[in-house]
Motif scaffolding. Structure first.
Motif, mmCIF file in Angstrom:
data_model
loop_
_atom_site.group_PDB
_atom_site.id
_atom_site.type_symbol
_atom_site.label_atom_id
_atom_site.label_comp_id
_atom_site.label_asym_id
_atom_site.label_seq_id
_atom_site.Cartn_x
_atom_site.Cartn_y
_atom_site.Cartn_z
ATOM 1 N N UNK A 88 100.662 61.121 38.430
ATOM 2 C CA UNK A 88 100.405 62.220 37.975
ATOM 3 C C UNK A 88 101.471 63.035 38.696
ATOM 4 N N UNK A 89 101.616 62.868 40.011
ATOM 5 C CA UNK A 89 102.618 63.782 40.871
ATOM 6 C C UNK A 89 104.088 63.816 40.441
ATOM 7 N N UNK A 90 104.490 62.450 39.925
ATOM 8 C CA UNK A 90 105.716 61.916 39.826
ATOM 9 C C UNK A 90 106.153 62.168 38.260
ATOM 10 N N UNK A 91 105.150 62.341 37.397
ATOM 11 C CA UNK A 91 105.554 62.448 35.788
ATOM 12 C C UNK A 91 105.136 63.740 35.285
ATOM 13 N N UNK A 92 103.811 64.090 35.262
ATOM 14 C CA UNK A 92 103.263 65.226 34.602
ATOM 15 C C UNK A 92 103.630 66.552 35.217
ATOM 16 N N UNK A 93 103.099 66.343 36.602
ATOM 17 C CA UNK A 93 103.024 67.624 37.443
ATOM 18 C C UNK A 93 104.578 68.334 37.481
ATOM 19 N N UNK A 94 105.413 67.736 37.605
ATOM 20 C CA UNK A 94 106.750 68.468 37.598
ATOM 21 C C UNK A 94 107.210 69.206 36.254
ATOM 22 N N UNK A 95 106.539 68.755 35.231
ATOM 23 C CA UNK A 95 106.604 69.347 33.889
ATOM 24 C C UNK A 95 105.926 70.570 33.672
ATOM 25 N N UNK A 96 104.679 70.813 34.466
ATOM 26 C CA UNK A 96 103.986 71.836 34.247
ATOM 27 C C UNK A 96 104.330 73.223 34.897
ATOM 28 N N UNK A 97 103.993 74.395 34.008
ATOM 29 C CA UNK A 97 104.219 75.525 34.755
ATOM 30 C C UNK A 97 102.909 76.035 35.456
ATOM 31 N N UNK A 98 103.144 76.046 36.741
ATOM 32 C CA UNK A 98 102.140 76.647 37.660
ATOM 33 C C UNK A 98 102.109 77.857 38.390
ATOM 34 N N UNK A 99 102.202 79.034 37.634
ATOM 35 C CA UNK A 99 102.610 80.301 38.171
ATOM 36 C C UNK A 99 100.938 80.755 38.586
ATOM 37 N N UNK A 100 100.925 81.532 39.574
ATOM 38 C CA UNK A 100 99.487 82.099 39.926
ATOM 39 C C UNK A 100 98.901 82.431 38.845
ATOM 40 N N UNK A 101 97.675 82.044 38.564
ATOM 41 C CA UNK A 101 96.776 82.452 37.607
ATOM 42 C C UNK A 101 96.803 81.650 36.332
ATOM 43 N N UNK A 102 97.789 80.801 36.223
ATOM 44 C CA UNK A 102 97.858 80.145 35.067
ATOM 45 C C UNK A 102 96.618 79.194 34.907
ATOM 46 N N UNK A 103 96.108 79.150 33.309
ATOM 47 C CA UNK A 103 95.131 78.398 32.948
ATOM 48 C C UNK A 103 95.563 76.946 32.105
ATOM 49 N N UNK A 104 95.037 75.936 32.663
ATOM 50 C CA UNK A 104 95.473 74.730 32.214
ATOM 51 C C UNK A 104 94.392 73.784 31.620
ATOM 52 N N UNK A 105 94.777 73.079 30.695
ATOM 53 C CA UNK A 105 93.673 72.229 29.998
ATOM 54 C C UNK A 105 94.011 70.683 30.145
ATOM 55 N N UNK A 106 93.149 69.974 30.844
ATOM 56 C CA UNK A 106 93.335 68.754 30.842
ATOM 57 C C UNK A 106 92.598 67.740 29.898
ATOM 58 N N UNK A 107 93.246 67.092 29.046
ATOM 59 C CA UNK A 107 92.792 66.195 27.861
ATOM 60 C C UNK A 107 92.372 64.841 28.306
ATOM 61 N N UNK A 108 91.380 64.459 28.253
ATOM 62 C CA UNK A 108 90.869 63.222 29.100
ATOM 63 C C UNK A 108 90.972 63.109 30.535
ATOM 64 N N UNK A 166 86.237 75.502 23.533
ATOM 65 C CA UNK A 166 87.926 75.668 23.890
ATOM 66 C C UNK A 166 88.458 77.021 23.010
ATOM 67 N N UNK A 167 88.908 77.977 23.525
ATOM 68 C CA UNK A 167 89.059 79.262 22.772
ATOM 69 C C UNK A 167 90.524 79.121 22.598
ATOM 70 N N UNK A 168 90.943 79.406 21.274
ATOM 71 C CA UNK A 168 92.529 79.407 20.966
ATOM 72 C C UNK A 168 93.242 80.194 21.758
ATOM 73 N N UNK A 169 94.448 79.922 22.077
ATOM 74 C CA UNK A 169 95.594 80.925 22.811
ATOM 75 C C UNK A 169 94.858 81.327 24.091
ATOM 76 N N UNK A 170 94.125 80.230 24.880
ATOM 77 C CA UNK A 170 93.573 80.671 26.087
ATOM 78 C C UNK A 170 93.953 79.957 27.234
ATOM 79 N N UNK A 171 95.121 79.253 26.918
ATOM 80 C CA UNK A 171 95.698 78.240 27.884
ATOM 81 C C UNK A 171 97.152 78.363 28.120
ATOM 82 N N UNK A 172 97.635 78.293 29.209
ATOM 83 C CA UNK A 172 99.054 78.531 29.404
ATOM 84 C C UNK A 172 99.865 76.887 29.397
#
Length: 271
Positions: free
Chosen positions: A48-68, A124-130
């Motif tokens: 996760x840290x070597x593949x997915x994590x570097x691609x994610x926007x992680x600004x303060x207050x960001x809201x993320x959805x983890x599928x699975x 899960x609400x539309x347009x609610x995740x960064x």
């Protein structure tokens, strides 16, 4: 205990194990021994840290959805390291229950939540995740465009999707049997960008990370076997199951039939 475990297992045994992989507590928790705490996918936290994590926007207050979201390993890591919120969604009731039970210890600030269901859940609400991310999950989806289009719906304009997924590189009768028994629906790494485009995403970036994944599989297997030699809590049947599963997966990757792709794309700012 001895790691010399090579007893052959029948197709019926393999099919039963796959069918009960995420519904039997023992089957879920034994996987943590090889994947690492909180994880149910190859490489665990390191992957996760070597593949997915570097691609994610992680600004303060960001809201993320983890599928699975599985046992919440990625979600708990994110909120521990970054000022973000994470919603995990998983179709396995037991996974969600275990994740919830771990929240007080893993997420004392309460910035994670876990939903039982899939991406089409009304919770899960539309347009609610960064950002939306997924690790080794969409391979179970037969209609990936439909799932990806729903992800686009859930993202705010300009939001990011990151998918790390097993893919198809070739075909043999043995591999096709493996895919069918596992319930996989694989596409080629080169085919994923078109699926993302059909779902409405732009700025698609695709990487073949098969070599890295193969390395992680071998590392995890070696670490598990070393632990199994000295840990009485690891039973012989578990070792036989997991070792055979890993040898098959590594073999298919060595042959080029099974591959791994990492994909990032964006939801347009406007239609």
């Amino acid at each position: 205990m001895s790691s010399n475990v090579s007893s052959p297992r029948s197709d019926a045994d393999r099919e039963y194990e796959e069918g009960n992989r995420y519904t039997v507590p023992h089957n879920i928790l034994r996987s943590e021994v090889i994947y690492g705490e909180g994880f149910q996918s190859s490489g665990g936290l390191a992957a996760f840290r070597e593949t997915v994590l570097p691609e994610l926007p992680l600004s303060p207050g960001s809201r993320l959805l983890d599928i699975g979201s599985g046992l919440g390993g990625a979600a708990f890591h994110l909120v521990a390291e970054y000022p973000v919120e994470v919603v995990g969604v998983d179709t396995a009731e037991l996974m969600v229950s275990i994740s919830d039970s771990r929240r007080p210890a893993k997420d004392p600030e309460g910035r994670t939540s876990f939903v039982l269901g899939d991406v089409f859940s009304a919770a899960l609400e539309p347009e609610s995740f960064d950002a939306v991310y997924s690790q080794d999950t969409l391979l179970y989806s037969a209609d990936k465009v439909k799932v990806l289009a729903r992800c686009a719906e859930l993202l705010r304009p300009g939001g990011t999707i990151v998918v790390n997924d097993f893919c198809r590189g070739g075909s043999t009768p043995e591999f096709e049997e493996y895919v069918e028994n596992a319930g996989y629906h694989l596409v080629a790494v080169s085919g994923y960008p078109e699926l993302l485009a059909q779902a409405g995403f732009t700025d698609v970036v695709a990487k073949d990370v098969s070599t890295h994944t193969n390395h992680l599989l071998r590392r995890d297997l070696d670490a598990y076997l070393a632990r199994a030699e000295h840990d009485p809590a690891i039973g012989r049947a578990d070792v036989e199951h997991l070792v055979e599963r890993w040898h098959r997966k590594i073999g298919f990757m060595d042959a080029g039939a099974l591959t791994q792709g990492l994909f990032r794309a964006a939801k347009p700012l406007s239609n």
